[in-house]
Design a protein around this motif. Structure first.
Motif, PDB file in Angstrom:
ATOM      1  N   THR A  15       0.830  -1.207   0.000  1.00  0.00           N
ATOM      2  CA  THR A  15       0.000   0.000   0.000  1.00  0.00           C
ATOM      3  C   THR A  15       0.867   1.262   0.000  1.00  0.00           C
ATOM      4  O   THR A  15       0.491   2.294  -0.546  1.00  0.00           O
ATOM      5  CB  THR A  15      -0.873   0.013   1.277  1.00  0.00           C
ATOM      6  N   TYR A  16       2.049   1.150   0.619  1.00  0.00           N
ATOM      7  CA  TYR A  16       2.926   2.306   0.800  1.00  0.00           C
ATOM      8  C   TYR A  16       4.031   2.346  -0.247  1.00  0.00           C
ATOM      9  O   TYR A  16       4.365   3.389  -0.763  1.00  0.00           O
ATOM     10  CB  TYR A  16       3.542   2.199   2.197  1.00  0.00           C
ATOM     11  N   LYS A  17       4.594   1.187  -0.531  1.00  0.00           N
ATOM     12  CA  LYS A  17       5.689   1.137  -1.492  1.00  0.00           C
ATOM     13  C   LYS A  17       5.646  -0.170  -2.297  1.00  0.00           C
ATOM     14  O   LYS A  17       5.093  -1.176  -1.852  1.00  0.00           O
ATOM     15  CB  LYS A  17       7.064   1.269  -0.797  1.00  0.00           C
ATOM     16  N   LYS A  45      -5.469  -0.636   1.454  1.00  0.00           N
ATOM     17  CA  LYS A  45      -5.441  -1.786   2.356  1.00  0.00           C
ATOM     18  C   LYS A  45      -4.877  -3.038   1.686  1.00  0.00           C
ATOM     19  O   LYS A  45      -5.455  -4.132   1.776  1.00  0.00           O
ATOM     20  CB  LYS A  45      -6.838  -2.070   2.902  1.00  0.00           C
ATOM     21  N   GLY A  46      -3.797  -2.858   0.938  1.00  0.00           N
ATOM     22  CA  GLY A  46      -3.092  -4.000   0.347  1.00  0.00           C
ATOM     23  C   GLY A  46      -3.691  -4.521  -0.937  1.00  0.00           C
ATOM     24  O   GLY A  46      -3.210  -5.505  -1.500  1.00  0.00           O
ATOM     25  N   VAL A  47      -4.768  -3.877  -1.425  1.00  0.00           N
ATOM     26  CA  VAL A  47      -5.488  -4.394  -2.589  1.00  0.00           C
ATOM     27  C   VAL A  47      -5.489  -3.348  -3.709  1.00  0.00           C
ATOM     28  O   VAL A  47      -5.656  -2.153  -3.441  1.00  0.00           O
ATOM     29  CB  VAL A  47      -6.940  -4.742  -2.157  1.00  0.00           C
ATOM     30  N   GLY A 232      -2.785  -0.267   9.982  1.00  0.00           N
ATOM     31  CA  GLY A 232      -1.351  -0.192   9.682  1.00  0.00           C
ATOM     32  C   GLY A 232      -0.801   1.182   9.991  1.00  0.00           C
ATOM     33  O   GLY A 232      -1.508   2.040  10.550  1.00  0.00           O
ATOM     34  N   GLY A 233       0.458   1.380   9.605  1.00  0.00           N
ATOM     35  CA  GLY A 233       1.148   2.645   9.885  1.00  0.00           C
ATOM     36  C   GLY A 233       0.433   3.849   9.298  1.00  0.00           C
ATOM     37  O   GLY A 233       0.561   4.963   9.816  1.00  0.00           O
ATOM     38  N   GLY A 234      -0.309   3.632   8.226  1.00  0.00           N
ATOM     39  CA  GLY A 234      -1.039   4.737   7.589  1.00  0.00           C
ATOM     40  C   GLY A 234      -2.060   5.350   8.536  1.00  0.00           C
ATOM     41  O   GLY A 234      -2.323   6.557   8.482  1.00  0.00           O
TER      42      GLY A 234
HETATM   43  N1  LIG Z   1      11.056   5.286  10.130  1.00  0.00           N
HETATM   44  C1  LIG Z   1       9.783   4.997  10.220  1.00  0.00           C
HETATM   45  N2  LIG Z   1       9.099   5.235  11.362  1.00  0.00           N
HETATM   46  C2  LIG Z   1       7.798   4.949  11.461  1.00  0.00           C
HETATM   47  N3  LIG Z   1       7.056   4.418  10.499  1.00  0.00           N
HETATM   48  C3  LIG Z   1       7.670   4.152   9.331  1.00  0.00           C
HETATM   49  C4  LIG Z   1       9.048   4.414   9.127  1.00  0.00           C
HETATM   50  N4  LIG Z   1       9.369   4.024   7.872  1.00  0.00           N
HETATM   51  C5  LIG Z   1       8.245   3.563   7.326  1.00  0.00           C
HETATM   52  N5  LIG Z   1       7.214   3.637   8.185  1.00  0.00           N
HETATM   53  C6  LIG Z   1       5.816   3.246   7.970  1.00  0.00           C
HETATM   54  O1  LIG Z   1       5.775   1.961   7.422  1.00  0.00           O
HETATM   55  C7  LIG Z   1       4.587   1.820   6.644  1.00  0.00           C
HETATM   56  C8  LIG Z   1       4.960   1.155   5.337  1.00  0.00           C
HETATM   57  O2  LIG Z   1       5.420  -0.124   5.586  1.00  0.00           O
HETATM   58  P1  LIG Z   1       5.537  -1.186   4.414  1.00  0.00           P
HETATM   59  O3  LIG Z   1       6.414  -0.667   3.352  1.00  0.00           O
HETATM   60  O4  LIG Z   1       5.890  -2.481   5.034  1.00  0.00           O
HETATM   61  O5  LIG Z   1       4.038  -1.162   3.910  1.00  0.00           O
HETATM   62  P2  LIG Z   1       3.410  -1.818   2.621  1.00  0.00           P
HETATM   63  O6  LIG Z   1       3.916  -3.201   2.468  1.00  0.00           O
HETATM   64  O7  LIG Z   1       3.586  -0.919   1.448  1.00  0.00           O
HETATM   65  O8  LIG Z   1       1.874  -1.788   3.028  1.00  0.00           O
HETATM   66  P3  LIG Z   1       0.832  -3.005   3.205  1.00  0.00           P
HETATM   67  O9  LIG Z   1       1.615  -4.194   3.642  1.00  0.00           O
HETATM   68  O10 LIG Z   1      -0.132  -2.519   4.235  1.00  0.00           O
HETATM   69  O11 LIG Z   1       0.207  -3.149   1.862  1.00  0.00           O
HETATM   70  C9  LIG Z   1       4.038   3.222   6.435  1.00  0.00           C
HETATM   71  O12 LIG Z   1       2.854   3.389   7.176  1.00  0.00           O
HETATM   72  C10 LIG Z   1       5.143   4.130   6.959  1.00  0.00           C
HETATM   73  O13 LIG Z   1       4.607   5.261   7.591  1.00  0.00           O
END
Ligand SMILES: Nc1ncnc2c1ncn2[C@@H]1O[C@H](COP(=O)(O)OP(=O)(O)OP(=O)(O)O)[C@@H](O)[C@H]1O
Ligand SMILES: [Mg+2]
Length: 410
Positions: A15-17, A45-47, A232-234
């Motif tokens: 969702t984020y990257k 949300k991962g989709v 999640g972090g979002g």
């Molecule tokens: N240094 C940091 N401190 C706090 N949170 C961080 C940091 N670096 C990244 N994040 C958080 O990590 C999250 C992204 O993590 P990740 O790349 O594992 O997600 P994703 O795999 O893209 O998402 P998902 O698994 O939900 O589809 C974001 O919410 C971001 O804010």
């Protein structure tokens, strides 16, 4: 010049990257030769919710990885994520015809165990044997060759939404990639960060992403529970943006640079500048005030995970504790907070057992992508492009027909 092995590529569409890892199996182990990351647009949300935006993000990450690895990426092992992924434990029994368990009996018993009624829009993604029971002897990992008249199998089945998998494959195809295999994201992350001891003694792997948090419980070398929660972090960033009246991007920056999941350890004196919304002037805020917003949400997410583990009856299986991974786990103080929530040892999980560009992938953010690569390498070295190719005792054991099925579809 040494002979190069074929490259394997893991693609984590988060969702984020978007994370792309290129690796090769060498004499010294799994060598990482390329990494590509791009900001993800088009997922919720991962989709996948926007195909064009997702394709573009995938392409950008793949281009970067190609440049670093000096190769052209044509096929990938992709991870499917989202709350539609569900794990269920099943049980199957068959009679052993020749009084000695053969590979055919094992396949039959697994087929019996996996025969679960599913709605038309869902599909079995993985069938992972937990143990076999021959007559009354339980705890058997490899039953072939054993004498007996009755063979039972306990399996963990991961199911998912068909259309979500199809959309993911569609995005990869449109980005010019052939999908060799699709693996549930939680399984991939577990593959990358858990040690053999943890898998044996019992551990919960919690992958905190941006829009989802996945929970996988592994005990006695087998998967016992899988679930994906819609937090999640979002959500932490959203809370900060709302509470501090600042743009989302600024809230994300503040969280990553100055955020903490533990109020007590955040300084009251240390101040940070916060950009205002809509051209309003910036203002100063203490790190403690930032943590005041973060801690309750972080604690709530961890409590949801704890409840999920308890609901599944797995809270007694965590002798090795909890491993936190995913980008969300890099939040300062989160491990400490999780110690208080779970009352078991908690550690931060980063990808293990690699060579090459190890430093670049030594982040919880790359756990899923690395797990996908490891899975791809294992498939490659066992030549397991066949489906249902028997029992090999670990996560990702009995390959399912999803890839073949998706190929047929597109
Ligand atoms: N240094 C940091 N401190 C706090 N949170 C961080 C940091 N670096 C990244 N994040 C958080 O990590 C999250 C992204 O993590 P990740 O790349 O594992 O997600 P994703 O795999 O893209 O998402 P998902 O698994 O939900 O589809 C974001 O919410 C971001 O804010
Ligand atoms: Mg993720």
């Amino acid at each position: 010049m040494r002979k190069r092995n074929p490259l394997v590529v893991g693609l984590d569409v988060g969702t984020y990257k978007i994370g792309v890892i290129v690796a090769e199996l060498t004499e010294s182990g799994v060598e990482i030769t390329g990494i590509g990351t791009a900001v993800s647009r088009g997922l919720k949300k991962g989709v996948v919710v926007n195909i064009d935006a997702t394709v573009e993000s995938i392409r950008r990450a793949v281009d970067e990885a190609e440049l670093m690895a000096g190769c052209e990426i044509r096929s990938v092992t992709a991870g499917v994520a989202g709350c539609h992924l569900k794990g269920v434990n099943m049980h199957g029994v068959v009679a052993v015809k020749s009084r000695e368990v053969g590979p055919g009996d094992v396949e039959r018993v697994i087929d019996t165990a996996r025969a679960i009624p599913l709605p038309a829009d869902r599909e079995v993604l993985h069938v992972l044997p937990q143990e076999f029971i021959v007559d009354d002897q339980d705890g058997i990992k490899e039953p072939v060759g054993m004498a007996g008249v009755r063979l039972e199998a306990r399996v963990h089945i991961v199911t998912g939404s068909i259309s979500t998998g199809q959309n993911l494959v569609k995005c990869c195809n449109r980005a010019g990639l052939h999908v060799r295999d699709v693996l549930g994201g939680p399984l991939a992350a577990a593959e990358a960060v858990l040690t053999p001891e943890e898998r044996e003694l019992g551990v919960a792997l919690v992958d905190l992403g941006a829009g989802t948090t996945s929970v996988s419980v592994v005990h006695a070398g087998a998967l016992r529970h899988t679930a994906v929660l819609p937090v999640g972090g979002g959500h932490v960033t959203n809370d900060l943006a709302a509470a501090l009246r600042t743009p989302f991007g600024e809230a994300e920056r503040l969280k990553q640079r100055h955020g903490s999941a533990v109020v007590q350890t955040a300084s009251v004196e240390q101040t940070i500048e916060v950009a205002g919304l809509g051209g309003r002037s910036p203002y100063l805020l203490s790190r403690r005030a930032l943590a005041d917003v973060i801690e309750p949400r972080a604690e709530e997410m961890l409590l949801l995970v704890k409840r999920e583990i308890e609901r599944a009856g797995c809270d007694g299986l965590l002798t090795s504790g909890v491993v936190l991974t995913g980008g969300g786990a890099t939040l300062a103080g989160l491990t400490e907070l999780a110690d208080h929530v779970f009352h078991v040892p908690v550690r931060l999980g980063v990808p293990l057992h690699l060579t090459g560009l190890v430093d670049a992938v030594a982040s919880p953010m790359y756990s899923t992508a690395v797990g996908l690569v490891l899975h791809g390498l294992r498939q490659q070295s066992s030549g397991a492009a066949r489906s249902g190719d028997g029992v090999r005792g670990q996560i990702g054991v009995v390959r399912q027909r999803m890839v073949e099925w998706l190929r047929e579809f597109f």
